[in-house]
Design an enzyme around this catalytic site. Structure first.
Site, PDB file in Angstrom:
ATOM      1  N   LEU A   1      61.544  62.697  41.534  1.00 24.16           N
ATOM      2  CA  LEU A   1      61.602  61.245  41.295  1.00 24.16           C
ATOM      3  C   LEU A   1      63.060  60.846  41.306  1.00 24.16           C
ATOM      4  O   LEU A   1      63.880  61.485  40.648  1.00 24.16           O
ATOM      5  CB  LEU A   1      60.962  60.938  39.949  1.00 24.16           C
TER       6      LEU A   1
ATOM      7  N   ASP B   1      65.171  56.871  42.425  1.00 25.94           N
ATOM      8  CA  ASP B   1      65.398  55.490  41.997  1.00 25.94           C
ATOM      9  C   ASP B   1      64.132  54.723  41.585  1.00 25.94           C
ATOM     10  O   ASP B   1      63.084  54.863  42.216  1.00 25.94           O
ATOM     11  CB  ASP B   1      66.009  54.677  43.146  1.00 25.94           C
TER      12      ASP B   1
ATOM     13  N   GLN C   1      60.892  56.202  43.645  1.00 24.40           N
ATOM     14  CA  GLN C   1      61.191  56.978  44.853  1.00 24.40           C
ATOM     15  C   GLN C   1      60.705  58.400  44.607  1.00 24.40           C
ATOM     16  O   GLN C   1      60.952  58.960  43.534  1.00 24.40           O
ATOM     17  CB  GLN C   1      62.707  57.070  45.069  1.00 24.40           C
TER      18      GLN C   1
ATOM     19  N   TYR D   1      63.165  54.322  51.886  1.00 22.77           N
ATOM     20  CA  TYR D   1      64.237  54.366  50.890  1.00 22.77           C
ATOM     21  C   TYR D   1      64.142  53.167  49.943  1.00 22.77           C
ATOM     22  O   TYR D   1      63.281  52.315  50.079  1.00 22.77           O
ATOM     23  CB  TYR D   1      65.592  54.420  51.604  1.00 22.77           C
ATOM     24  N   SER D   2      65.101  53.090  49.050  1.00 20.84           N
ATOM     25  CA  SER D   2      64.989  52.160  47.924  1.00 20.84           C
ATOM     26  C   SER D   2      64.985  50.690  48.314  1.00 20.84           C
ATOM     27  O   SER D   2      65.529  50.294  49.344  1.00 20.84           O
ATOM     28  CB  SER D   2      66.125  52.411  46.940  1.00 20.84           C
TER      29      SER D   2
ATOM     30  N   ASP E   1      69.191  49.697  50.375  1.00 20.14           N
ATOM     31  CA  ASP E   1      68.757  49.264  49.042  1.00 20.14           C
ATOM     32  C   ASP E   1      68.778  47.740  48.871  1.00 20.14           C
ATOM     33  O   ASP E   1      69.436  47.213  47.947  1.00 20.14           O
ATOM     34  CB  ASP E   1      69.608  49.939  47.934  1.00 20.14           C
TER      35      ASP E   1
ATOM     36  N   GLU F   1      75.757  51.973  46.312  1.00 23.85           N
ATOM     37  CA  GLU F   1      74.303  52.094  46.400  1.00 23.85           C
ATOM     38  C   GLU F   1      73.679  51.175  45.356  1.00 23.85           C
ATOM     39  O   GLU F   1      74.272  50.881  44.320  1.00 23.85           O
ATOM     40  CB  GLU F   1      73.859  53.522  46.078  1.00 23.85           C
TER      41      GLU F   1
HETATM   42  C1  FRU Z   1      70.222  56.356  45.405  1.00 19.36           C
HETATM   43  C2  FRU Z   1      69.731  56.531  46.838  1.00 19.36           C
HETATM   44  C3  FRU Z   1      69.587  55.197  47.531  1.00 19.36           C
HETATM   45  C4  FRU Z   1      68.601  55.526  48.605  1.00 19.36           C
HETATM   46  C5  FRU Z   1      67.659  56.470  47.909  1.00 19.36           C
HETATM   47  C6  FRU Z   1      67.042  57.506  48.793  1.00 19.36           C
HETATM   48  O1  FRU Z   1      69.843  57.387  44.574  1.00 19.36           O
HETATM   49  O2  FRU Z   1      70.618  57.380  47.544  1.00 19.36           O
HETATM   50  O3  FRU Z   1      70.809  54.675  47.999  1.00 19.36           O
HETATM   51  O4  FRU Z   1      67.939  54.384  49.082  1.00 19.36           O
HETATM   52  O5  FRU Z   1      68.435  57.093  46.911  1.00 19.36           O
HETATM   53  O6  FRU Z   1      66.123  58.265  48.082  1.00 19.36           O
END
Ligand code: FRU
Length: 479
Positions: free
Chosen positions: A45, A47, A63, A106-107, A167, A223
């Protein structure tokens, strides 16, 4: 955990039922499961994603790479809650299964629009040479949790940004939808792009500009930027990777920081009157914090209790990471406070006066007062043989120190085994939430916060008072 790329990027449909059953069994073997924090069913796990209010409930995705404790082909896993304390998984997932998110969903963030939840996220796409094309894409989730992805890419990589562009956070400011996206410039410094939904259509975005928040660009990438409003003041939460330590002192591999600002000048993409950069959390791990302005007026945030590029003792059980408690933001005397939502008190069961305890079930809250002019030290996860997590509250010199060097299984020690911050030298309170292998400490009701993992060995479940005279209450917590 380091796993070969071909394992981490294997298609979800290629994992056999047997392999999945084995992973499930392994996860169950862990002695460190949390009882009132969100953990992944299996795998890693990271973000918080899509934290929002939808169809009368709170929505929070995480995530996840479900096949082991590594960063692989990511998806979003959906959970929901009525009270922001009890969350359950609904079974809905945002899978990396189209050409626009072939190497990971991704996030990103979410917002309810016309009875559906709009998901705005980064499609991680790589070509046969492993060259990345980061796409900002969308999807709609209906009330039965069916997810339909938008066909077109919503934002392509701009010409002044490298492959590190991700993100998106959608938010509504005075009736207009905006989004901010984390980015790396061509000369490799971090910044944030601001977009605006054309005619308020969230499938049609135009760039407003690079968000001016008084950043120096000493980091190489930003990020997970989030803009939330507390008493109408804009608060920017972000993760500036590689930030120069002369700008802000931090010990974790990557910091999670914030700035409190005075106004949002949308036309000029500017956060007016931005404060100095500050650490959001002083513990060993809190990252990728996501926030949103809830319809009831609260500003809510939640953090990943974990960090990128760090191995954890749970990795051998095929899982890693947890979500923090949901915290409410407020500003008092110009300072940002974060404190668990009020409903957290519903977990309180039997209580007693705070005193040393040979044994606990490592699932409790302490509400403590530390008198002025005194240096107190308590040991949690203590085994009576000198091991434990040491918390020093020094109200004389104005300091809090958390020392993990004798607490449970050691890991990530290259980043140091103590964390500290300063406080005003006066009577100080601490609310401490312990959940088997998680500790969240809120000093003075959230003026300073320490979020950390601790992986106790067998029998490390006592409380000792080493010095000072803290008083207060021990609450057993029941989920
Ligand atoms: C932050 C990150 C985000 C990205 C995601 C990928 O932890 O690197 O920038 O979208 O995790 O899992």
């Amino acid at each position: 955990m380091n796993l070969p790329q071909e394992v981490r990027y294997r298609a979800y449909t290629d994992w056999s039922t047997d392999e999945i059953a084995k992973i499930n069994d392994n996860v169950k073997q862990s002695p460190w499961h949390a009882s009132y924090h969100i953990e992944p069913k299996t795998g890693l796990l990271n973000d918080p994603n899509g934290f929002s209010f939808f169809n009368g409930k709170y929505t929070l995705f995480y995530q996840n790479w479900p096949f082991g404790a590594a960063h692989g082909l990511k998806e979003w896993v959906h959970t929901e809650s009525d009270d922001l304390v009890h969350f359950h998984e609904t079974g809905a997932e945002l899978r990396p299964d189209t050409k626009h998110d072939s190497h990971g969903a991704y996030s990103g963030s979410a917002y309810e629009i016309d009875g559906k939840l709009f998901l705005f996220y980064t499609g991680n796409v790589r070509d046969e040479n492993w060259v990345r094309d980061p796409l900002q894409i969308g999807a709609w989730m209906d009330k039965d949790y069916n997810i339909t992805k938008c066909e077109d890419v919503l934002i392509h990589q701009p010409s002044d940004v490298t492959e590190h562009f991700r993100d998106p956070q959608i938010f509504n400011y005075k009736g207009q939808f905006y989004a901010i996206v984390g980015a790396q410039s061509l000369d490799k410094s971090g910044f944030v792009k601001l977009y605006k939904a054309v005619d308020n259509n969230v499938e049609n975005w135009e760039e407003v500009g690079n968000l001016d928040f008084g950043g120096t660009g000493s980091e190489y990438m930003i990020e997970c930027p989030n803009l939330v409003f507390v008493d109408e003041k804009p608060v920017l939460l972000y993760c500036p990777q590689g930030l120069d330590k002369s700008e802000l002192n931090y010990d974790n591999i990557y910091p999670n920081t914030y700035k409190v600002c005075q106004a949002f000048d949308t036309a000029n993409a500017k956060l007016v009157g931005a404060s100095e950069i500050q650490n959001l959390d002083y513990g060993f791990e809190a990252y990728a914090t996501q926030g949103f302005n809830a319809p009831d007026g609260r500003t809510l945030i939640v953090s990943w209790i974990g960090l990128p590029d760090v191995d954890y003792p749970t990795d051998k059980y095929d899982y890693q990471g947890a979500m923090s408690l949901v915290k409410e933001l407020s500003i008092k005397d110009g300072k940002l406070y974060q404190y668990p939502v009020e409903a957290i008190t519903s977990l309180r069961a039997e209580s007693e006066n705070f005193a040393a305890k040979a044994e606990t079930n490592n699932t409790y809250e302490l509400e403590l007062q530390f008198p002025a002019n005194q240096k107190s030290e308590i040991l949690l996860f203590a085994d009576g043989k000198g091991n434990g997590l040491s918390l020093t509250v020094d109200t004389k010199d104005g300091k809090i120190i958390l020392d993990r060097s004798k607490a449970g299984v050691q890991y990530a020690t290259e980043f140091g085994t103590t964390r500290e911050c300063s406080i005003d030298p006066k009577e100080t309170s601490a609310n401490i939430f312990v959940d088997n292998s998680i500790i969240e400490i809120f000093i003075n009701k959230g003026e300073k916060v320490f979020t950390s993992r601790v992986f106790p060995e067998e029998g490390q479940n006592g409380i000792q008072i080493k010095s000072g005279e803290p008083t207060g209450t021990y609450f057993e917590l029941k989920y």
